[in-house]
Design an enzyme around this catalytic site. Structure first.
Site, PDB file in Angstrom:
ATOM      1  N   LYS A 112      72.058  26.808  -8.146  1.00  0.00           N
ATOM      2  CA  LYS A 112      73.407  26.281  -8.344  1.00  0.00           C
ATOM      3  C   LYS A 112      73.576  25.901  -9.809  1.00  0.00           C
ATOM      4  O   LYS A 112      73.030  24.910 -10.274  1.00  0.00           O
ATOM      5  CB  LYS A 112      73.653  25.030  -7.479  1.00  0.00           C
ATOM      6  CG  LYS A 112      75.141  24.691  -7.446  1.00  0.00           C
ATOM      7  CD  LYS A 112      75.424  23.206  -7.381  1.00  0.00           C
ATOM      8  CE  LYS A 112      75.753  22.554  -8.668  1.00  0.00           C
ATOM      9  NZ  LYS A 112      76.893  23.034  -9.432  1.00  0.00           N
ATOM     10  N   GLU A 116      64.113  16.610 -13.944  1.00  0.00           N
ATOM     11  CA  GLU A 116      64.108  16.399 -15.398  1.00  0.00           C
ATOM     12  C   GLU A 116      65.417  15.700 -15.727  1.00  0.00           C
ATOM     13  O   GLU A 116      66.485  16.283 -15.579  1.00  0.00           O
ATOM     14  CB  GLU A 116      63.971  17.751 -16.123  1.00  0.00           C
ATOM     15  CG  GLU A 116      63.437  17.621 -17.533  1.00  0.00           C
ATOM     16  CD  GLU A 116      64.514  17.387 -18.564  1.00  0.00           C
ATOM     17  OE1 GLU A 116      65.029  16.240 -18.644  1.00  0.00           O
ATOM     18  OE2 GLU A 116      64.839  18.333 -19.284  1.00  0.00           O
ATOM     19  N   CYS A 155      68.487  17.494 -24.053  1.00  0.00           N
ATOM     20  CA  CYS A 155      67.805  16.403 -23.330  1.00  0.00           C
ATOM     21  C   CYS A 155      66.780  15.707 -24.208  1.00  0.00           C
ATOM     22  O   CYS A 155      66.596  14.500 -24.101  1.00  0.00           O
ATOM     23  CB  CYS A 155      67.197  16.898 -22.023  1.00  0.00           C
ATOM     24  SG  CYS A 155      66.082  18.282 -22.231  1.00  0.00           S
ATOM     25  N   GLU A 180      71.715   7.088 -22.374  1.00  0.00           N
ATOM     26  CA  GLU A 180      71.842   8.423 -22.951  1.00  0.00           C
ATOM     27  C   GLU A 180      73.323   8.752 -23.148  1.00  0.00           C
ATOM     28  O   GLU A 180      74.110   8.665 -22.207  1.00  0.00           O
ATOM     29  CB  GLU A 180      71.215   9.452 -21.998  1.00  0.00           C
ATOM     30  CG  GLU A 180      71.221  10.847 -22.562  1.00  0.00           C
ATOM     31  CD  GLU A 180      70.548  11.857 -21.627  1.00  0.00           C
ATOM     32  OE1 GLU A 180      70.813  11.814 -20.421  1.00  0.00           O
ATOM     33  OE2 GLU A 180      69.772  12.685 -22.125  1.00  0.00           O
TER      34      GLU A 180
HETATM   35  P1  ADP Z   1      75.523  16.045 -16.351  1.00  0.00           P
HETATM   36  O1  ADP Z   1      75.922  14.640 -16.566  1.00  0.00           O
HETATM   37  O2  ADP Z   1      74.608  16.613 -17.363  1.00  0.00           O
HETATM   38  O3  ADP Z   1      76.676  16.952 -15.993  1.00  0.00           O
HETATM   39  P2  ADP Z   1      74.812  16.101 -13.590  1.00  0.00           P
HETATM   40  O4  ADP Z   1      73.596  15.498 -12.975  1.00  0.00           O
HETATM   41  O5  ADP Z   1      76.137  15.583 -13.180  1.00  0.00           O
HETATM   42  O6  ADP Z   1      74.549  15.976 -15.122  1.00  0.00           O
HETATM   43  O7  ADP Z   1      74.831  17.674 -13.373  1.00  0.00           O
HETATM   44  C1  ADP Z   1      73.685  18.488 -13.368  1.00  0.00           C
HETATM   45  C2  ADP Z   1      73.780  19.440 -12.205  1.00  0.00           C
HETATM   46  O8  ADP Z   1      73.772  18.652 -10.999  1.00  0.00           O
HETATM   47  C3  ADP Z   1      75.071  20.261 -12.142  1.00  0.00           C
HETATM   48  O9  ADP Z   1      74.796  21.555 -11.648  1.00  0.00           O
HETATM   49  C4  ADP Z   1      75.914  19.492 -11.157  1.00  0.00           C
HETATM   50  O10 ADP Z   1      76.892  20.270 -10.512  1.00  0.00           O
HETATM   51  C5  ADP Z   1      74.849  19.023 -10.185  1.00  0.00           C
HETATM   52  N1  ADP Z   1      75.257  17.867  -9.359  1.00  0.00           N
HETATM   53  C6  ADP Z   1      76.119  16.876  -9.677  1.00  0.00           C
HETATM   54  N2  ADP Z   1      76.252  16.015  -8.648  1.00  0.00           N
HETATM   55  C7  ADP Z   1      75.453  16.456  -7.650  1.00  0.00           C
HETATM   56  C8  ADP Z   1      75.148  15.999  -6.327  1.00  0.00           C
HETATM   57  N3  ADP Z   1      75.708  14.910  -5.816  1.00  0.00           N
HETATM   58  N4  ADP Z   1      74.269  16.711  -5.596  1.00  0.00           N
HETATM   59  C9  ADP Z   1      73.669  17.804  -6.105  1.00  0.00           C
HETATM   60  N5  ADP Z   1      73.935  18.301  -7.337  1.00  0.00           N
HETATM   61  C10 ADP Z   1      74.810  17.644  -8.104  1.00  0.00           C
END
Ligand code: ADP
Length: 494
Positions: free
Chosen positions: A188, A264, A299, A398
């Site tokens: 994903k 990570e 990161c 961050e």
């Molecule tokens: P960032 O702040 O760098 O966008 P996120 O953790 O929100 O970090 O996003 C990193 C990845 O995690 C993306 O692919 C995002 O769609 C996914 N993501 C965000 N929320 C969820 C969730 N509740 N469950 C699983 N994946 C998620």
């Protein structure tokens, strides 16, 4: 790389994209789509499928079927190696096209995207392709009437959730070793940076990867990511992203099948400059690049500059000079050195950090405001805030943007104490010509990587992973393979 080639590629219309399941493009089960907005000018460039839990189930079923019938998981190592090496070649041949596609939705400056995204993905597939036929099992030192064999078995279906900052580089760090070990994958991508990874999935088929082994489901984290993490048929989850999402993934795992989660989760990495640094001018130049490249959306960015008080003022002046010299602009213009901030949401969050830091007493030395607003895109100049105190939000949290927090220190002990006083532990830097001090700092700083007299360099031969709340597990190097194998013992009575 020629500007004219880039301009031709960027002018090509982008077709709407579906999921990539079982070797084919699929619309979402309910037909829903998400607009892809380019950070270059804030305009819609295409749309992707907005995945549903049913789409995730379909992709997981496809990955499971491929795993169970052995079309990849039981293929000879030499055959798997051939496919990954071919994929590396295909990525390399189309590197500019892939890099431009990625820049259109994520905003990274093209020189960096070409090297750190497309070419690094090719190198990663090549590295793990080469590894496949060099990993041996073990014969245990048992009594003579027993044969104890330790096999490396692929885990099964790998769920991979990746972010938008370096989708291809980080995605390949997970996809390549997972495939090398014989697993199937459901990936994903971030909803705002899916295009280049969808392209890689297509090229994998062209390289000879059997259908169903590598599937991509696009859409939001809270729907697609959650469904993937809750799936009873996903064996492990590998993730790069925020700590908040990492925590949710552990919960989803606990609520479903206790799948192992490798996380990570970013950092607030200290870059520590002692007065005896071998070359302070070079230290300032590399330290500036260490926070500002890719608009700080890295990161391992060295986002906390800890400077000895004797050199603080001159060093900060030099950092600001570099900050102001960077050319920020259209990431597809070869003259730009820093591209766009990824989204309006990220831009606003970055600016908010600056406002809060000033309210907490920090001084804004340069940057801190939106620029190039007339383009419609999201641009922010390198920003330096000095006088940041350990309890300040800018010290602890961050930003994931081009904002450097500067703090001075008196001696080595204080530097170590400041370095370790956040919840993160991903990366660090130390600048000193005292070899003993360099070793002491490496030993005492809690981080996955400590750079000495440089910042941010690394290649595939070394692992990357965090300690503390920066996560667990490692990408890169042969250590990355550990995640994608189960150890299986055969205890044979002779
Ligand atoms: P960032 O702040 O760098 O966008 P996120 O953790 O929100 O970090 O996003 C990193 C990845 O995690 C993306 O692919 C995002 O769609 C996914 N993501 C965000 N929320 C969820 C969730 N509740 N469950 C699983 N994946 C998620």
């Amino acid at each position: 790389m020629q500007q004219s080639d880039i301009d031709v590629l960027r002018a090509q219309p982008l077709a709407a994209r579906g999921h990539f399941i079982n070797g084919q493009s699929h619309d979402a089960t309910d037909g829903a789509t998400l607009d892809v907005i380019s950070p270059i000018d804030g305009k819609k460039i295409t749309q992707i499928a907005a995945g549903t839990p049913a789409d995730v189930d379909k992709a997981v079923a496809s990955a499971r079927a491929a795993f169970e019938d052995g079309r990849w998981s039981k293929a000879a190592p030499s055959a798997r190696k051939k496919v990954l090496l071919k994929l590396a070649d295909l990525i390399e041949q189309r590197a500019l096209e892939i890099a431009v596609l990625g820049v259109m939705d994520n905003g990274t400056e093209i020189n960096m995207a070409f090297k750190a995204e497309a070419m690094s993905a090719a190198a990663t597939f090549r590295y793990y392709g080469e590894a496949i036929d060099k990993i041996y099992g073990e014969i245990a030192p048992t009594a003579p009437n027993i044969l104890g064999l330790v096999h490396h078995s692929p885990v099964g279906v790998v769920g991979a959730i990746v972010p938008w900052n370096f989708p291809l580089m980080i995605g390949s760090w997970k996809i390549a070793p997972a495939l090398a070990a014989g697993n199937s994958i459901v990936l994903k991508p971030a909803e705002s940076a899916s295009l280049s990874l969808l392209k890689i999935a297509e090229l994998a088929i062209e390289a000879g990867l059997p259908e169903g082994v590598f599937n991509v489901v696009t859409g939001s984290g809270s729907v697609v990511g959650e469904a993937l993490a809750l799936s009873m048929d996903v064996d492990i989850l590998v993730f790069t992203g925020s700590g908040a999402t990492g925590r949710k993934l552990l919960e989803y795992s606990a609520r479903s099948n206790l799948k192992r989660c490798y996380l990570e989760l970013g950092g607030k990495s200290p870059n520590i400059v002692f007065a005896d640094a071998p070359d302070l001018a070079n230290a300032a130049k590399i330290s500036a690049a260490g926070i500002f490249r890719n608009s700080g959306q890295v990161c391992v960015a060295g986002s906390r500059l800890l400077v000895h008080e004797d050199i603080h003022d001159e060093f900060v002046t030099e950092i600001c000079r570099h900050a102001e010299n960077y050319k920020v602009g259209d990431p597809l213009d070869l003259n730009s050195q820093i591209g766009a901030v990824h989204s309006q949401h990220e831009l606003e969050a970055n600016l908010d950090f600056v406002i809060k830091a000033e309210a907490e007493g920090a001084q804004r030395r340069t940057g801190g405001e939106r620029i190039l607003q007339e383009t419609g895109g999201y641009y922010m100049p390198p920003t330096v805030m000095s006088g940041v105190k350990p309890k300040d939000q800018l010290f602890q949290n961050e930003v994931f943007g081009p904002v450097l927090a500067v703090t001075s220190f008196k001696d080595e002990n204080e530097a170590i104490q400041l370095a370790n006083s956040t919840s993160y532990g991903l990366a660090a830097g130390v600048w000193t010509s005292n070899l003993s001090r360099a070793h002491r700092m490496v030993s005492n700083i809690r981080a996955g990587v400590v750079h000495v007299n440089t910042y941010g360099g690394a290649d595939l031969t070394v692992p990357l992973g965090g300690v503390k709340q920066s996560g667990n597990g490692h990408d890169k190097s042969l250590h990355a393979m550990d995640k994608y194998f189960d150890l299986k013992t055969a205890w044979i009575q002779l």
